[in-house]
Design an enzyme around this catalytic site. Structure first.
Site, PDB file in Angstrom:
ATOM      1  CD  GLU A 180      -2.619   1.594   2.475  1.00 31.41           C
ATOM      2  OE1 GLU A 180      -2.663   0.576   3.235  1.00 31.41           O
ATOM      3  OE2 GLU A 180      -3.671   2.376   2.425  1.00 31.41           O
ATOM      4  CE  LYS A 222      -6.015  -0.096   1.632  1.00 35.13           C
ATOM      5  NZ  LYS A 222      -6.808  -0.787   2.947  1.00 35.13           N
TER       6      LYS A 222
HETATM    7  P1  13P Z   1      -9.487   4.211   4.012  1.00 36.92           P
HETATM    8  O1  13P Z   1     -10.314   3.458   3.170  1.00 36.92           O
HETATM    9  O2  13P Z   1      -9.916   4.783   5.074  1.00 36.92           O
HETATM   10  O3  13P Z   1      -8.394   4.949   3.431  1.00 36.92           O
HETATM   11  O4  13P Z   1      -8.570   3.091   5.046  1.00 36.92           O
HETATM   12  C1  13P Z   1      -8.038   1.952   4.076  1.00 36.92           C
HETATM   13  C2  13P Z   1      -6.840   1.786   4.739  1.00 36.92           C
HETATM   14  O5  13P Z   1      -6.588   0.699   5.342  1.00 36.92           O
HETATM   15  C3  13P Z   1      -5.590   2.714   4.754  1.00 36.92           C
HETATM   16  O6  13P Z   1      -4.348   2.447   5.074  1.00 36.92           O
END
Ligand code: 13P
Length: 342
Positions: A180, A222
């Site tokens: 991510e 992600k």
């Molecule tokens: P949000 O969808 O609220 O951005 O959170 C997703 C997430 O896991 C961020 O690390």
């Protein structure tokens, strides 16, 4: 060679992006969940956190649309009200338990207050323990800020290297890594600037994953969507967001990656669903286009619950509705008119 089986991890990655399904991110750290509870005037006690998350996980039918849940360290060790550990509660519904393994961000030295994510020390041992507690996938989040002068190459390279180190360790220990890199959409930047920053970030990330020999078939990406900065006077339309996001990803995300699971990043829940739907309508893409939403899946449920034991069913109805609409968006079959059917 990893001592875990590649086909098993690939199957897990594919199950997480199965047709019509996506991931619930419920891995808020202690500080973040306190902020969420503050917004409903509820104290963030261990028991309230457990009740809230158990409410979400036990929502009847949510497994039609939710393939996996990302847990926080505290939650993976908690038991539901019937004494069953929460990861097993999920497994029984056919939902795959996951775990956040990064330790949050610190200032990157010699930078203009850019961030580096910590948590690599001792990570292998923690992954072994989390796997024994039921986790089958993990998450690590890098945070990238956009201004006229950011992100710097130094920030992108160090964060990409850390993401790749984490991902390699996960695969080696039998967990699917969710990689991510989140570009924050706070700021006045245009969608063009967001496109360029996202493209450059992913170029670094896939470079580091390649250097560290991470098998791309066994990971999920992600990312943020390519949006106008939230304070940019010129806001792109839903269609523009979908087209620019897909155009950007076609350039830099290898077709070997099974799925892209977007974060919502502070978009409204309805905008996050509409964007996901518009991307899935494009079609003909090499990866599944799915969600791993935190706020955009939880906001209505949090409000409907309001911290009250007598409102658990109302919270579950709100969560089911949001999950169902994102499930529809996975097929490109969402219509804003469906919002009213709650
Ligand atoms: P949000 O969808 O609220 O951005 O959170 C997703 C997430 O896991 C961020 O690390």
């Amino acid at each position: 060679m990893s001592h875990h089986s590649g086909p098993e991890l690939e199957a897990t990655a594919r199950a997480l992006v199965a047709a019509g399904k996506g991931i619930l991110a419920a891995d808020e750290s202690s500080g973040t969940i306190k902020k969420r509870f503050d917004s409903i005037q509820t104290e963030s006690t261990e028991d309230n956190r457990r009740s809230y998350r158990e409410m979400l996980f036990t929502t009847p039918g949510c497994e039609e649309f939710i393939s996996g849940v990302i847990l926080f360290d505290e939650t993976i060790r908690q038991k539901g009200s019937d004494g069953i550990p929460l990861p097993q509660v999920l497994e029984k519904k056919g939902i795959i338990p996951g775990i956040k393994v990064d330790k949050g961000v610190q200032k990157l030295p010699f930078s203009d207050d850019e961030k580096i994510t910590e948590g690599l020390d001792g990570l292998r041992a923690r992954l072994v323990e989390y796997r024994s507690l039921g986790a089958r996938f993990a998450k690590w989040r890098a945070v990238i800020e956009v201004t006229d002068s950011k992100p710097s190459d130094a920030c992108l390279q160090t964060n990409a290297d850390a993401l790749a180190r984490y991902a390699a360790l996960c695969v080696d220990e039998g967990l699917v890594p969710i990689v991510e890199p989140e570009i924050l959409m706070d700021g006045t930047h245009t969608i063009e600037r967001s496109f360029a920053a996202t493209e450059r970030t992913l170029h670094f990330v896939f470079g580091s994953l390649f250097e560290q020999r991470v098998p791309l078939e066994q990971i999920l990406l992600k990312p943020n969507m390519v949006l106008s900065g939230y304070s940019c006077p010129q806001q792109a339309s839903v269609q523009q967001v979908a087209e620019q996001t897909i155009r950007c990803f076609r350039r830099v995300v290898p077709a070997a990656v099974p799925g892209i699971v977007f974060l919502s990043g502070g978009q409204s829940d309805e905008a996050a669903t509409a964007h996901l739907d518009a991307m899935n309508r494009i079609g003909g893409l090499p990866w599944e286009i799915s969600f791993s939403y935190g706020r955009a899946l939880q906001a209505p449920a949090l409000k409907a619950w309001g911290g009250r034991p007598d409102r658990l069913e109302a919270g579950q109805r709100a969560f089911y509705h949001r999950a169902k609409l994102n499930g529809a968006a996975r097929h490109g079959r969402y219509d804003p008119a469906m919002e009213k059917a709650a």
